[in-house]
Structure formats: structure tokens, C-alpha cells
Design an enzyme around this catalytic site. Structure first.
Site, PDB file in Angstrom:
ATOM      1  CG  HIS A  42       0.781   0.041  -1.405  1.00 12.43           C
ATOM      2  ND1 HIS A  42       1.499   0.361  -0.274  1.00 12.43           N
ATOM      3  CD2 HIS A  42       0.238  -1.185  -1.169  1.00 12.43           C
ATOM      4  CE1 HIS A  42       1.394  -0.626   0.604  1.00 12.43           C
ATOM      5  NE2 HIS A  42       0.639  -1.580   0.085  1.00 12.43           N
TER       6      HIS A  42
ATOM      7  CB  SER B 221      -0.549  -2.826   2.637  1.00 19.18           C
ATOM      8  OG  SER B 221       0.693  -3.329   2.238  1.00 19.18           O
TER       9      SER B 221
ATOM     10  CG  ASP C 125       3.344   2.739   0.901  1.00 19.39           C
ATOM     11  OD1 ASP C 125       3.269   2.329  -0.264  1.00 19.39           O
ATOM     12  OD2 ASP C 125       2.737   2.198   1.849  1.00 19.39           O
TER      13      ASP C 125
END
Length: 792
Positions: A230, A566, A157
Site C-alpha cells: 500500500h 487511498s 503508510d
């Protein structure tokens, strides 16, 4: 002055030649390619793979005599050619090549594939409780797996913010002996930041910098540190520790926890400001498997291409071959069909659903009408009981289109100042629209979905009083503005923030943005596989980024609420770690099977889950096998297992060439044996999908061969029950399976007959049903999908 015909001719000719030269020059500009070579292709005279790879490039260097082949890996070197070498999940390298060089390299002996690089992007508290994972239970998945304490989840990620409480290592045992990974230091990230929880951290930027040049280190961290948010968010969803109190701007107060709170984490940073580059993603897969991860969580995706051109599919294949479970997000391209990504059958593809919590923030119009909305706004609110002037941005100044979307610089402060502004969703981020309104002097924003978005709502951490409303709500507000503007009572409104609401019904609902099937690459494999919580999920957040994600937001929060597939993907990654801890002998395919065959398709009202975008019932194309049910997945009774040789047969029956299969599977494929598997739909998958081309036929038929492995009681007897799709006849032989021991495998045949329906050329019809095996204790459910197509 007039131009003579001859001069006009030469002007046109010179313009064409200039265009041709520029076009040809651009087409020959070096790009990144990933090169797969045969496993035994390295001559013994070379002590390292890299020197052999360099010799391959030297053999074609005559095509680019000005470019020196370099062994250096410094990404800022203009002479650098080789970007990464791969040893574990992939045998080969990535390099900067012109298209002509790539074409020449593909002809060399030992080179299996030359793959153009893709740029991918990220698919961007209460969910454990919603999933039934309760810490107080004396038995159950958390207890049986010891909260996943010996398992390692690799998160590929944007990196990680290691200081968060979600990643503390108190009361954890020593790092598992099998772990071979490293904590790679970098700017602002000493290796001492790793601990017994975060046991590994690496970053991969060579591919990114090969295309974009040296990174701007004032806005990005050349280290595993997360400068986006994220990666921190997804990692804590998968394996965050228990943290209390937790909230975002006062919303969603409670205990934050990941799915596998004691599982170890390894962060592999591959995503940067310009995206996530295939060469870096493949390098992360390569080292993650070598390091010893048990699960890979990948909330990243791009366009669907054949598997032999898909770096994620290639990396995931070898990961599965090494016993590593790979979970990937399905993408946020919903609610349109054919939008699902990461569709390889050896990847568990996860869509997104809602949980029973939301954050209502309703619009009150001057007419007295209430329009439902959602928001996470924690600043000073609007004055209670007061109505404010309301305008639609698309009708006040600007060019209409850009102002309707509230794009940067599109709003006129003379029209916007002191008003609540209605903006349309699209192009720029939802939170960025609020910043545009705020800078233009607006005091509030209503964000309206477009027709394509439907009624799906996402709560955002806005920088001014703002809320999001569905497409129908947006239409109502526009009509009210138009009507009121023609009277002596100009349009007014307010936004009423209601905080956090629990026990929402119905839930779960398939999130509007969640990508949908059918599978664009292999329609015989139903994708997504399952859905998991992905809307308004609370998880850890870095210090360096405001909760809205926009640069001007200087607020800081330990947790943030985000939505996307996600967020759904790491839920399944964490659950896979728990299942692997409880059942160490299970393969990645067995874990996926357990999650799929125990999934449910009804909401907390006892009715079929709804599609958030329409409010109608959802289908298997939306949710796959259904919503994950962790406690049932621990004891599925039967599993549909698979080996990499089964996947090779699948590729053979998908009409892939032997060379393409070798590029994916790292194995010499003998497709003669695949004929025993029958056809592509005979992969031993937990779902069954039949695709018929009508071609004027009245009746069509096919069969599926499936094999189940007993993981329940040693002596058990399963009966089958079939709910055939509408317009079909489905039979199963035998109808009873009698097991005498754990681990025993039994096979059966499913025959499907379909009657043609009237379809216009190029159209299709899809119906679904189910096949259920039960021994009175376990219920093993598989969706059956029948698609009829009328060719053009």
C-alpha cells in the site's frame, strides 16, 4: 440428576461473580493512551521531557504498584510504560495505562488531555494525462513547478520498496538544504537504499507492539521496507518518476508517473499487520514536520471522534501551523451517507473518482445475455467460445450464508469442481474469494455486488479467471441460474476478457466506495473537499507481495492496479507539492482553496458527474467542491486563506472547551474574540454549508462572512453570480470586488434565507447551489449547501 434450588442459586451467583471479576479485570487492563501536556509544563529541573513524563507516571504509580515505570523504549519489555515522546506537533507522550491511571493522570496540573488510542486502517499511468499534466507542455503546472523538485512529500503508510524504478534519483539535484530527516536502517533495509529521490525513511512500531507484543519478523519487516504494498503504491502516485514500459499482468500498458515526478519522498511506516496505531501515527507526524516535509500524505483513517480525541486531527493541526499541507483519504465507506472520515477543516479530505480507462471482462450466459463486468486477470483464460457449468455458491451445499460469500472452507468440491462459481461480495477480500473457489476445484468466479455496493465495480488481479459484476447483474445471473436449473438445459456461462479500454465515457464518475458527507463532526464544513482519481490506478508495487495481495499468490509484478480513496489522496498530495513549488508563499489553506474553487462537477459528456453506485447524478455530499483540475488550480485568481487562529475561533464557536482546544491547537485559546467570527460556519472556508433546525419555523436565515485574497492580476474586478439552492434566497454584499494589488484582501457577506419544508421527525432535506466570482479570466466557484432538519 435434578439440581436443588439452593445449588442452582449458588451456581448462578458464582457465574455472575466470575463474569463480574473478568469484566472488571478486562476494564482495568492497561491500554495505550496519548497524553498532551501544556507546552510550558516541563519543570526546568528536568533535562529531558521524558524524565518529567516519567515523574507524572510515578505520581500515580501507587495505583499499580506491581508495574515498574521504565525509561526503556524496548517494545518487547513487559515493564515498558512510555511508548513515544512528542516534541514538534504535539507536546506530550504515549504510555500504557489502566483506565484508572488515565483518569488520575488527567487530574494532574499541566495535563491537557488523555486520549485513548484508536487503531486505524489503510483506505485501500493514465491519471496524470487524465488530469491534464502533460510533460511536453512548454508551460503549465509541471513546467512552472519544475516537477516539484525542491518539495518533500512525507507519506505516512506501510513503508516503501526503495528499489523500484519509480524511486530512482537520476538527474535530480542535491537533497534540499532544509532537509533534517534520516534514512533509518532496519532488517533488510540499509540506509544506503535512500538516495536523492527517497531522502528519508523511518518506521514506528512501539505503539503497535505495546498492544500486540513483539512482531513476527517472518511476515513483517522491522524497517521502513513495505511488506504490504500500500505504501509503495501511494508514494509512487504522489511522486513516482517516469517509468516506461509499465503495466500490470499486461493491462494498462504505458508510461507510469506520479503527480510530482521530481519531488522528494520521505516514507514513514506506521501500518502493520494489525493496523496503524495512533501513538505511532502521531510520532510520524512529529518527526515528519521536524524533518522538514512540505506535504504529508495520509491514506489512513478510522472512526470520526471529536477533534481533541483524534490523533490525526491533532497532528495535522500542528503540521498546518508549521506550513505543511496535509492530504488525507476520505475513507471507503461509501455509498452510504455520513461515512466520510478525516474531517478536520485543516485537513484536505479527498474522495475518489474514476478515470477514462477500464478493464472490461463480461459474463456471457447460456441464454445469450451479456452481463458487463471488470477484471485484471493475466493467466490462462477460458476456452474461447466454450460455455462452462455455472452455479451460485449460496445454493450449493454449505450453510448458505458463508458459502454464498465463498468464505474459507465453505465450498464443497463435489458441487464446485469444474464450474464457474457466482460468489457474493462481502466479509473476506474479493481476491481471497477467488482463491477459495480455486482451491475447491472451480475454474472461474463471478463476484456479484450486494445491494449496498450498487453498480460500482473494482478490477482485481484475480488468481483464476474471474470478473466482478454490479448488484443488478448479480440478480440477473441468479435468476438465470434458478430458471435454467428447472429445465433440461442446466445453467452455463463464460467470461470474456477484453483487456484495456481507453476513452471511457462518462468519466469521471464518483466511485461507489468513496465515502460521503455530511460531515459527522462539523456539518457546517462540507466534506469531502474534492475528489481525485481513485479507481483502478496503476502504480509501483513491491517484490515481496503478489498482485492480489493474498499470501498464496506467488506472481510478481513491478506495478499493480489498486482502487480506493487511498489512491485518490496521494494524487492531491502530489498536486499540492506542485502548487507549493509554483507558489512558495501559499499557505496550506490557500493551496486547498485553489484546488477547491477550480474543481469541476461535469464529466466528459458535459453533464453532472454520475454516482457509480446508482447511475444517477451525484451531489456535493459525494464530491465536495468537485474533481480537481490541476492546471486551473495553478492560477485560481482568488483564494480563501486561513491561519491557525481562525481554526481556534472555529473550535470556540463549535463549543469546545478551552482545555479541549489547547489539546488540539497547542495554543492558549481566548474564546471571547471568537464571537467576532459569529458562528461556526464563518470559518473562511471555500465552501458554505448552512444547517437549519426547523422547530416549526416557517423562515430561517443565517449569514456567512468570507474574505478572499487576490493571487491573480494586480488590478482586477470580480463580479458575483449566485445559483441559490432550491427553496432558498441567497444575496451577496457587495456584488463587486475591486482589487488594486496582488495580496490584497477583501471581504463580503453571504446571506441565506430558507423556507421550511415538510419533514418527518428525525429526517432532513439537502439542496445545493453555488457562488461564482469571476473577472472574465478566472472563475472562483464555491458550493453552497443548505440542510433543513426536523428534530425528533
Amino acid at each position: 440428576m435434578a439440581i436443588s434450588p439452593i445449588r442452582r442459586f449458588f451456581l448462578i451467583l458464582s457465574t455472575f461473580l466470575l463474569f463480574f471479576v473478568v469484566t472488571v479485570s478486562a476494564s482495568q487492563k492497561p491500554k495505550t493512551f496519548i497524553v498532551r501536556v501544556q507546552h510550558d509544563a516541563k519543570p526546568s529541573v528536568f533535562p529531558t521531557h521524558k524524565r518529567w513524563y516519567e515523574s507524572s507516571l510515578q505520581s500515580i504509580s501507587s495505583l499499580s504498584p506491581k508495574i515498574k515505570v521504565s525509561a526503556e523504549k524496548t517494545p518487547d519489555s513487559s515493564e515498558n510504560r512510555i511508548i513515544h515522546t512528542y516534541e514538534t506537533v504535539f507536546h506530550g507522550f504515549s504510555a500504557k495505562l489502566s483506565p484508572l491511571e488515565a483518569e488520575k493522570l488527567e487530574t494532574l496540573a499541566g495535563v491537557l488531555a488523555v486520549i485513548p488510542e484508536q487503531v486505524r486502517h489503510v483506505h485501500t499511468t493514465r491519471s496524470p494525462q487524465f488530469l491534464g499534466l502533460k510533460t511536453r507542455d512548454s508551460s503549465g503546472l509541471l513546467k512552472e513547478s519544475d516537477f516539484g523538485s525542491d518539495l518533500v512529500i512525507g507519506v505516512i503508510d506501510t513503508g516503501i520498496w526503495p528499489e523500484r524504478d519509480s524511486f530512482r534519483d537520476r538527474d535530480l539535484g542535491p537533497v534540499p538544504d532544509k532537509w533534517k530527516g534520516q534514512c533509518v536502517s532496519g532488517k533488510g533495509f540499509p540506509s544506503s537504499l535512500c538516495n536523492r529521490k527517497l531522502i528519508g525513511a523511518r518506521f514506528f512500531c512501539n505503539g503497535y507492539e505495546a498492544t500486540n507484543g513483539k512482531m513476527n519478523e517472518t511476515s513483517e519487516s522491522r524497517s521502513p521496507r513495505d511488506s504490504d504494498g500500500h505504501g509503495t503504491h501511494t508514494a509512487s502516485i504522489a511522486a513516482g518518476r517516469y517509468v516506461f514500459p509499465a503495466s500490470t499482468l499486461g493491462y494498462a500498458r504505458g508510461v507510469a508517473a506520479g503527480m510530482a515526478p521530481k519531488a522528494r519522498l520521505a516514507a514513514y511506516k506506521v501500518c502493520w499487520n494489525a493496523g496503524c496505531y495512533d501513538s505511532d501515527i502521531l510520532a510520524a507526524f512529529d518527526l515528519a514536520v521536524s524533518d522538514g516535509v512540505d506535504v504529508i500524505s495520509l491514506s489512513v483513517g478510522g472512526v470520526v471522534v471529536p477533534y481533541y480525541l483524534d490523533a490525526i486531527a491533532i497532528g495535522a493541526f500542528s503540521a498546518a501551523d508549521h506550513g505543511v499541507f496535509v492530504s488525507a483519504s476520505s475513507g471507503n465507506g461509501g455509498p452510504g451517507g455520513l461515512s466520510v472520515t478525516n474531517v478536520a477543516p485543516w485537513v484536505t479530505t479527498v474522495g475518489a473518482g474514476t478515470i477514462d480507462r477500464d478493464f472490461p471482462a463480461n459474463v456471457k450466459l447460456g441464454s445469450g445475455k451479456i452481463i458487463p463486468g471488470v477484471s485484471i486477470y493475466g493467466g490462462p483464460g477460458l476456452t474461447s467460445g466454450r460455455l462452462y457449468p455455472l452455479i451460485y455458491a449460496g445454493s450449493e451445499g454449505g450453510d448458505g450464508y458463508s458459502s454464498s460469500l465463498c468464505l474459507e472452507g465453505s465450498l464443497d468440491p463435489k458441487f464446485v469442481g469444474g464450474k464457474i462459481v457466482l460468489c457474493d461480495r462481502g466479509i473476506n477480500s474479493r481476491a481471497a474469494k477467488g482463491e477459495v473457489v480455486r482451491k475447491a476445484g472451480g475454474i472461474g468466479m463471478i463476484l456479484a455486488n450486494g445491494v449496498f455496493d450498487g453498480e460500482g465495480l473494482v478490477a482485481d488481479c484475480h488468481v483464476l479467471p474471474a470478473t466482478a459484476v454490479g448488484a443488478s447483474g448479480g440478480d440477473e445471473i441468479r435468476k438465470y441460474i434458478t430458471a435454467a436449473s428447472k429445465t433440461r438445459s442446466p445453467p452455463t456461462s463464460s467470461i470474456v476478457f477484453r483487456g484495456t479500454r481507453l476513452g471511457v465515457r462518462p468519466a469521471p464518475v464518483v466511485a461507489s466506495f468513496s465515502a460521503r458527507g455530511p460531515n459527522p463532526e462539523s456539518p457546517e464544513i462540507l466534506k469531502p473537499d474534492v475528489i481525485a482519481p481513485g479507481l483502478n490506478i496503476l502504480a509501483a508495487w513491491p517484490d515481496g507481495v503478489g498482485p492480489s495481495g493474498i499470501p498464496s499468490d506467488k506472481r510478481r509484478t513491478e506495478f499493480n492496479i489498486l482502487s480506493g480513496t487511498s489512491m485518490a489522496c496521494p494524487h492531491v498530495s502530489g498536486l499540492a507539492a506542485l502548487l507549493k513549488a509554483a507558489h512558495p508563499e501559499w499557505s496550506p489553506a490557500a493551496i486547498r482553496s485553489a484546488l477547491m474553487t477550480t474543481a469541476y462537477t461535469v464529466d466528459n459528456r458535459g453533464e453532472t458527474m454520475l454516482d457509480e453506485s446508482t447511475g444517477n447524478s451525484s451531489t456535493v455530499m459525494d464530491f465536495g467542491a468537485g474533481h480537481v483540475h490541476p492546471q486551473k488550480a495553478m492560477q485560481p485568481g482568488l483564494v480563501y486563506d486561513l491561519t491557525t487562529y481562525d481554526y481556534v475561533d472555529f473550535l470556540c464557536n463549535s463549543n469546545y472547551t478551552v482545555k479541549s482546544i489547547q489539546a488540539i491547537a497547542r495554543k492558549n485559546a481566548d474564546c471571547r474574540g471568537a464571537q467576532r467570527a459569529g458562528h461556526v460556519g464563518n470559518l473562511n472556508y471555500p465552501s458554505l454549508s448552512a444547517v437549519f433546525q426547523q422547530y416549526g419555523r416557517h423562515k430561517m436565515s443565517t449569514h456567512f462572512i468570507r474574505t478572499v485574497t487576490n493571487v491573480g492580476d494586480s488590478k482586477s474586478e470580480y463580479q458575483v453570480k449566485v445559483k441559490p439552492p432550491s427553496g432558498t434566497m441567497v444575496t451577496v454584499e457587495p456584488e463587486k470586488l475591486v482589487f488594486r494589488r496582488i495580496g490584497q484582501k477583501l471581504s463580503f457577506v453571504v446571506r441565506v434565507e430558507a423556507i421550511a419544508v415538510k419533514l418527518s421527525p428525525g429526517s432532513s432535506s439537502m439542496n445545493s447551489g453555488s457562488m461564482i466570482w469571476t473577472d472574465g479570466k478566472h472563475v472562483v466557484t464555491s458550493p453552497i449547501v443548505v440542510t433543513l432538519q426536523q428534530p425528533l
